[in-house]
Motif scaffolding. Structure first.
Motif, PDB file in Angstrom:
ATOM      1  N   LYS A  46      20.392 -19.517 -15.326  1.00  0.00           N
ATOM      2  CA  LYS A  46      19.616 -20.112 -15.462  1.00  0.00           C
ATOM      3  C   LYS A  46      19.844 -21.197 -14.626  1.00  0.00           C
ATOM      4  O   LYS A  46      19.281 -21.917 -14.109  1.00  0.00           O
ATOM      5  N   GLY A  47      20.636 -20.580 -13.137  1.00  0.00           N
ATOM      6  CA  GLY A  47      20.841 -21.045 -12.159  1.00  0.00           C
ATOM      7  C   GLY A  47      21.596 -22.307 -11.757  1.00  0.00           C
ATOM      8  O   GLY A  47      21.060 -23.905 -11.216  1.00  0.00           O
ATOM      9  N   VAL A  48      22.452 -23.019 -13.116  1.00  0.00           N
ATOM     10  CA  VAL A  48      23.136 -24.547 -13.718  1.00  0.00           C
ATOM     11  C   VAL A  48      23.860 -24.737 -12.664  1.00  0.00           C
ATOM     12  O   VAL A  48      24.015 -25.847 -12.119  1.00  0.00           O
ATOM     13  N   ARG A  49      24.294 -23.881 -12.095  1.00  0.00           N
ATOM     14  CA  ARG A  49      25.794 -23.996 -10.847  1.00  0.00           C
ATOM     15  C   ARG A  49      24.773 -24.589  -9.637  1.00  0.00           C
ATOM     16  O   ARG A  49      25.439 -25.166  -8.590  1.00  0.00           O
ATOM     17  N   GLU A  50      23.754 -23.668  -9.304  1.00  0.00           N
ATOM     18  CA  GLU A  50      23.054 -24.096  -7.999  1.00  0.00           C
ATOM     19  C   GLU A  50      22.505 -25.810  -8.067  1.00  0.00           C
ATOM     20  O   GLU A  50      22.370 -25.975  -6.684  1.00  0.00           O
ATOM     21  N   PHE A  51      21.843 -26.114  -9.279  1.00  0.00           N
ATOM     22  CA  PHE A  51      21.725 -27.020  -9.822  1.00  0.00           C
ATOM     23  C   PHE A  51      22.645 -28.621  -9.214  1.00  0.00           C
ATOM     24  O   PHE A  51      22.462 -29.118  -8.584  1.00  0.00           O
ATOM     25  N   VAL A  52      23.184 -27.718  -9.836  1.00  0.00           N
ATOM     26  CA  VAL A  52      25.262 -29.175  -9.441  1.00  0.00           C
ATOM     27  C   VAL A  52      25.147 -29.301  -8.075  1.00  0.00           C
ATOM     28  O   VAL A  52      25.499 -30.457  -7.723  1.00  0.00           O
ATOM     29  N   THR A  53      24.859 -28.031  -7.546  1.00  0.00           N
ATOM     30  CA  THR A  53      25.436 -28.009  -6.626  1.00  0.00           C
ATOM     31  C   THR A  53      24.313 -28.858  -5.748  1.00  0.00           C
ATOM     32  O   THR A  53      24.833 -29.604  -4.070  1.00  0.00           O
ATOM     33  N   ALA A  54      23.139 -28.625  -5.689  1.00  0.00           N
ATOM     34  CA  ALA A  54      22.247 -29.550  -4.872  1.00  0.00           C
ATOM     35  C   ALA A  54      21.955 -30.794  -5.393  1.00  0.00           C
ATOM     36  O   ALA A  54      21.711 -31.554  -4.429  1.00  0.00           O
ATOM     37  N   THR A  90       0.837 -27.019  -9.597  1.00  0.00           N
ATOM     38  CA  THR A  90       1.385 -27.944  -9.992  1.00  0.00           C
ATOM     39  C   THR A  90       2.937 -27.616 -10.248  1.00  0.00           C
ATOM     40  O   THR A  90       3.571 -28.470 -10.915  1.00  0.00           O
ATOM     41  N   GLY A  91       3.936 -27.141  -8.723  1.00  0.00           N
ATOM     42  CA  GLY A  91       5.183 -27.695  -8.664  1.00  0.00           C
ATOM     43  C   GLY A  91       5.604 -26.777  -7.668  1.00  0.00           C
ATOM     44  O   GLY A  91       4.475 -25.871  -6.941  1.00  0.00           O
ATOM     45  N   LEU A  92       6.828 -26.417  -6.852  1.00  0.00           N
ATOM     46  CA  LEU A  92       7.069 -25.778  -6.005  1.00  0.00           C
ATOM     47  C   LEU A  92       8.410 -24.382  -6.422  1.00  0.00           C
ATOM     48  O   LEU A  92       8.539 -24.493  -7.821  1.00  0.00           O
ATOM     49  N   LEU A  93       8.384 -23.555  -5.788  1.00  0.00           N
ATOM     50  CA  LEU A  93       9.211 -22.532  -6.379  1.00  0.00           C
ATOM     51  C   LEU A  93       9.798 -22.180  -4.714  1.00  0.00           C
ATOM     52  O   LEU A  93       9.063 -22.052  -3.440  1.00  0.00           O
ATOM     53  N   VAL A  94      11.285 -21.835  -5.229  1.00  0.00           N
ATOM     54  CA  VAL A  94      11.852 -21.769  -4.177  1.00  0.00           C
ATOM     55  C   VAL A  94      12.464 -20.046  -4.203  1.00  0.00           C
ATOM     56  O   VAL A  94      12.952 -19.795  -5.829  1.00  0.00           O
ATOM     57  N   PRO A  95      13.684 -19.743  -3.743  1.00  0.00           N
ATOM     58  CA  PRO A  95      14.061 -18.162  -3.514  1.00  0.00           C
ATOM     59  C   PRO A  95      15.203 -18.576  -4.778  1.00  0.00           C
ATOM     60  O   PRO A  95      15.930 -19.520  -5.420  1.00  0.00           O
ATOM     61  N   ALA A  96      15.124 -17.713  -5.410  1.00  0.00           N
ATOM     62  CA  ALA A  96      16.650 -17.845  -6.516  1.00  0.00           C
ATOM     63  C   ALA A  96      18.095 -18.044  -5.406  1.00  0.00           C
ATOM     64  O   ALA A  96      18.162 -17.346  -4.949  1.00  0.00           O
ATOM     65  N   ARG A  97      18.989 -18.753  -6.550  1.00  0.00           N
ATOM     66  CA  ARG A  97      20.405 -18.595  -5.926  1.00  0.00           C
ATOM     67  C   ARG A  97      20.782 -19.026  -4.255  1.00  0.00           C
ATOM     68  O   ARG A  97      21.518 -19.165  -3.579  1.00  0.00           O
ATOM     69  N   ASP A  98      19.253 -20.565  -3.922  1.00  0.00           N
ATOM     70  CA  ASP A  98      19.802 -21.123  -2.635  1.00  0.00           C
ATOM     71  C   ASP A  98      19.910 -22.598  -3.794  1.00  0.00           C
ATOM     72  O   ASP A  98      18.799 -22.664  -3.575  1.00  0.00           O
ATOM     73  N   SER A  99      21.048 -23.073  -3.537  1.00  0.00           N
ATOM     74  CA  SER A  99      20.842 -24.930  -3.905  1.00  0.00           C
ATOM     75  C   SER A  99      20.502 -24.599  -2.774  1.00  0.00           C
ATOM     76  O   SER A  99      20.132 -26.229  -2.775  1.00  0.00           O
TER      77      SER A  99
END
Length: 384
Positions: free
Chosen positions: A207-215, A320-329
């Motif tokens: 779910k990208g939780v670690r990338e979220f925490v890094t951000a 309605t929002g922004l898209l970013v690459p996966a796994r890229d904090s």
């Protein structure tokens, strides 16, 4: 005698959160509704809705030979005992194994729903690649029912299933997610005060939780260096031990002690949670169509998510929002920062999200689409 529909799904709470409105509408239209599912603690809640529940020996982690054999036998017995007019299979494992058994058992109508192609389609390495090859072969058997329909939630999955199963266009359809109750998830003004950046999901690595925490850490360092207060980064959800990608409670507790993110745990009042958010984030590696992003749009919240199957289908990029690459904090932090720096853009995206939710994600439209499929396939069975 009432017509019978049998839903087959891996766990009871997922049925309640994603498929209950379809079952209730089927009851209203005179169906006898059965649910075969793995049981947690929700059986009484399912039965309270008038559903007939059948425990299913299925797990969501590693699949062993013993489990497969037990599952196949249980499904065969259920199909033969219940004699359903319609079987609706949900999730990859049950679509594959249930589809094979349904054909052998002579089930009249088979609906196969793939909420997302799952862990095996985002895993890397030789064994996941081999498993994908095997699934492709099984798809051609499981999805080849003469009166069957395959439901996908995004176009990437639709194209992949069509290619793997070699199905004609008329045997697949696209239904965008499980729908949103627009009277419960209502458009509210963006909150004032310290911004809240929210990730609501099962606490899984993919779910990208670690990338979220890094951000979140990047914001914390940046704002501390400037002597300003950082946004509140919030995780809503719990680990899922039955999933091989689950994070541990210890890891979540470590982040909470670090003070970079807040851990709100699993919540049932998601409409209130989303109303408290400034931005909703989901940096997932792959999805079917994430319900939380549809709900966020309904609540008028701008989103940041990844440019991957499922996630990009829940967002109109730049609208309605922004898209970013996966796994890229780093890209994730940059997109969050862009929105936080521009409240007018946030509000505009939120309004556009609500309009889009009304057009596309209304639960009544989703339910009607499913009931229409059941009726059409049953009529085909009776046609000469």
């Amino acid at each position: 005698m009432n017509r019978k529909i049998l839903f087959v799904i891996n766990i009871d709470w997922f049925f309640l959160s994603h498929r209950l409105p379809i079952a209730l509408k089927a009851l209203e239209q005179g169906y006898q509704v059965h649910v075969a599912t793995g049981i947690s603690d929700k059986m009484a809640e399912l039965q309270a809705h008038g559903l007939i529940v059948h425990p299913l020996p299925v797990t969501r982690s590693h699949v062993g030979i013993g489990e497969i054999v037990g599952l196949l036998i249980r499904l065969w017995k259920l199909f033969r005992e219940i004699q359903p007019d319609v079987v609706h299979l949900i999730t990859l494992k049950l679509v594959v194994f249930g589809g094979v058994v349904a054909r052998l058992a002579g089930v009249p109508v088979l609906v196969s729903a793939l909420p997302g192609l799952g862990f095996v389609f985002i895993s890397r390495g030789i064994w996941p690649a081999i498993r994908r090859k095997v699934i492709g072969v099984l798809f051609r058997v499981a999805l080849g029912h003469a009166h069957g329909m395959v439901i996908c939630q995004n176009r990437d999955d639709l194209e992949m299933v069509s290619r793997l199963a070699r199905l004609p266009a008329g045997r697949l359809t696209l239904i965008p997610g499980s729908g949103v109750a627009l009277d419960q998830f209502v458009d509210t003004p963006l909150p004032t005060g310290r911004p809240v950046v929210l990730l609501a999901a099962r606490m899984l690595i993919d779910k990208g939780v670690r990338e979220f925490v890094t951000a979140a850490r990047a914001f914390h360092v940046r704002t501390n260096g400037q002597g300003t207060e950082s946004p509140r980064f919030v995780l809503v959800g719990a680990p899922d031990p039955g999933n091989p990608a689950s994070l541990t409670r210890q890891e979540l507790e470590t982040w909470a002690r670090e003070g970079v993110v807040e851990i709100w745990g699993k919540r049932r009042d998601m409409s209130k949670v989303l109303a408290d958010a400034t931005i909703v984030v989901l940096p997932s590696y792959r999805e079917g169509l994430p319900k939380v992003l549809c709900e966020a749009a309904a609540c008028g919240r701008p989103v940041v998510t990844t440019d991957v199957p499922g996630c990009r289908d829940a967002v109109r990029s730049g609208v309605t929002g922004l898209l970013v690459p996966a796994r890229d904090s780093g890209a994730l932090a940059e997109a969050i920062g862009r929105l936080l720096a521009d409240p007018i853009l946030c509000a505009r995206m939120g309004r556009a999200g609500r309009r889009w939710a009304e057009e596309v994600f209304d639960v009544h439209q989703v339910v009607a689409a499913h009931l229409n499929i059941y009726e059409r396939l049953q009529n085909d069975v009776g046609s000469p």
